[in-house]
Motif scaffolding. Structure first.
Motif, short mmCIF file in Angstrom:
data_model
loop_
_atom_site.label_atom_id
_atom_site.label_comp_id
_atom_site.label_asym_id
_atom_site.label_seq_id
_atom_site.Cartn_x
_atom_site.Cartn_y
_atom_site.Cartn_z
N ALA A 5 0.84 -1.20 0.00
CA ALA A 5 0.00 0.00 0.00
C ALA A 5 0.88 1.25 0.00
N ALA A 8 2.15 1.68 -3.49
CA ALA A 8 1.07 2.15 -4.36
C ALA A 8 0.85 3.65 -4.15
N LEU A 9 0.93 4.10 -2.90
CA LEU A 9 0.79 5.53 -2.62
C LEU A 9 1.90 6.32 -3.31
N THR A 12 1.34 6.49 -7.13
CA THR A 12 0.28 7.41 -7.56
C THR A 12 0.81 8.83 -7.67
N GLU A 68 -1.28 11.56 3.44
CA GLU A 68 -1.71 10.18 3.66
C GLU A 68 -0.92 9.53 4.79
N GLY A 188 -5.96 11.49 -6.90
CA GLY A 188 -5.00 10.52 -6.39
C GLY A 188 -5.64 9.61 -5.36
N GLY A 189 -4.93 8.56 -4.98
CA GLY A 189 -5.45 7.65 -3.97
C GLY A 189 -5.53 8.31 -2.61
N ASN A 190 -6.52 7.90 -1.82
CA ASN A 190 -6.72 8.46 -0.49
C ASN A 190 -6.94 7.31 0.49
N GLY A 191 -6.00 7.16 1.43
CA GLY A 191 -6.08 6.05 2.37
C GLY A 191 -7.29 6.11 3.26
N GLY A 195 -9.88 4.95 -1.63
CA GLY A 195 -10.17 5.11 -3.05
C GLY A 195 -9.76 6.47 -3.54
N VAL A 196 -10.12 6.77 -4.77
CA VAL A 196 -9.84 8.07 -5.38
C VAL A 196 -11.04 8.97 -5.13
N GLU A 199 -13.64 9.63 -7.79
CA GLU A 199 -14.41 8.46 -8.20
C GLU A 199 -15.43 8.05 -7.14
#
Length: 220
Positions: A5, A8-9, A12, A68, A188-191, A195-196, A199
């Motif tokens: 994770a 992945a952060l 992104t 994050e 961007g992704g948000n922990g 999700g984004v 979205e």
């Protein structure tokens, strides 16, 4: 946050992350990733992650990775037989080819990703938005010679009407002063939200999006 994770952060927000660090910290970040790539046991994985976290402490407080990590302070312990996403790790390390990454080019790469998101042109804005297109309620991305773009997620699907929750969150994020940073938060992704954010509109309660933005700026 697990090691994967965490990777992945970084993935992104990778160009913006590198652009925000000086040359020494970028080099140490590279070394930490290389150590992680060669790690074969739990202790060596955790040691490499500590090296990476130490360099990321130099990020501005409002950087998406810093935000994050602030929300998800602790990392899940690496398993006894660690499995690290080698594909993600390889893509992160690919940036460190000769010559060393140029901060300006990295920032341009980050902006290019945001610029390519579906958007409206100024002429397509609804009257209430067109009255004050530079307000903090809307993200306006501008490029010299290319004009302005307003990321599409800000508007009710099929219309040019601004979503109320987007206006609230954009005010919190001060989108008029930092439109690229606000766009990066949305896209961007948000922990915290898992999700984004862009979205998740109409999928999670508006209050959750607002609360996540408030946490970012310290609740103001």
């Amino acid at each position: 946050m697990t090691p994967d994770a965490f990777l992945a952060l970084l993935h992104t927000h990778w160009p913006m992350t590198l652009a925000a660090l000086d040359g020494d910290r970028r080099a140490r970040l590279r070394d930490g990733l290389r150590d992680l790539a060669g790690a074969g046991d739990r202790k060596s994985v955790e040691r490499a992650l500590r090296t990476l976290r130490q360099q990321l402490r130099a990020l501005p407080f409002d950087h998406p990775v810093a935000r994050e990590l602030k929300v998800t302070v602790r990392y899940a312990p690496a398993p006894a037989a660690p499995t690290v996403d080698r594909a993600l790790l390889g893509e992160l390390l690919d940036v460190f080819a000769d010559p060393p990454p140029d901060p300006g080019e990295l920032l341009r790469t980050a902006h290019e990703r945001l610029w390519r998101t579906p958007a409206l042109d100024p002429a397509e804005l609804a009257p209430e938005a067109a009255d004050d297109p530079a307000s903090a309620g809307l993200i306006r991305l501008s490029r010299s010679g290319a004009g302005d773009r307003y990321p599409r997620f800000q508007f009710v699907p099929g219309t040019a009407e601004t979503r109320p929750v987007v206006r609230r969150v954009n005010h919190i994020l001060m989108a008029d002063k930092d439109p690229w940073g606000a766009a990066d938060w949305w896209l961007g992704g948000n922990g915290r939200l898992a999700g984004v954010p862009a979205e998740l509109i109409d999928t999670v309660p508006d209050e959750d999006l607002t609360r996540a933005a408030l946490e970012l700026v310290g609740g103001r």
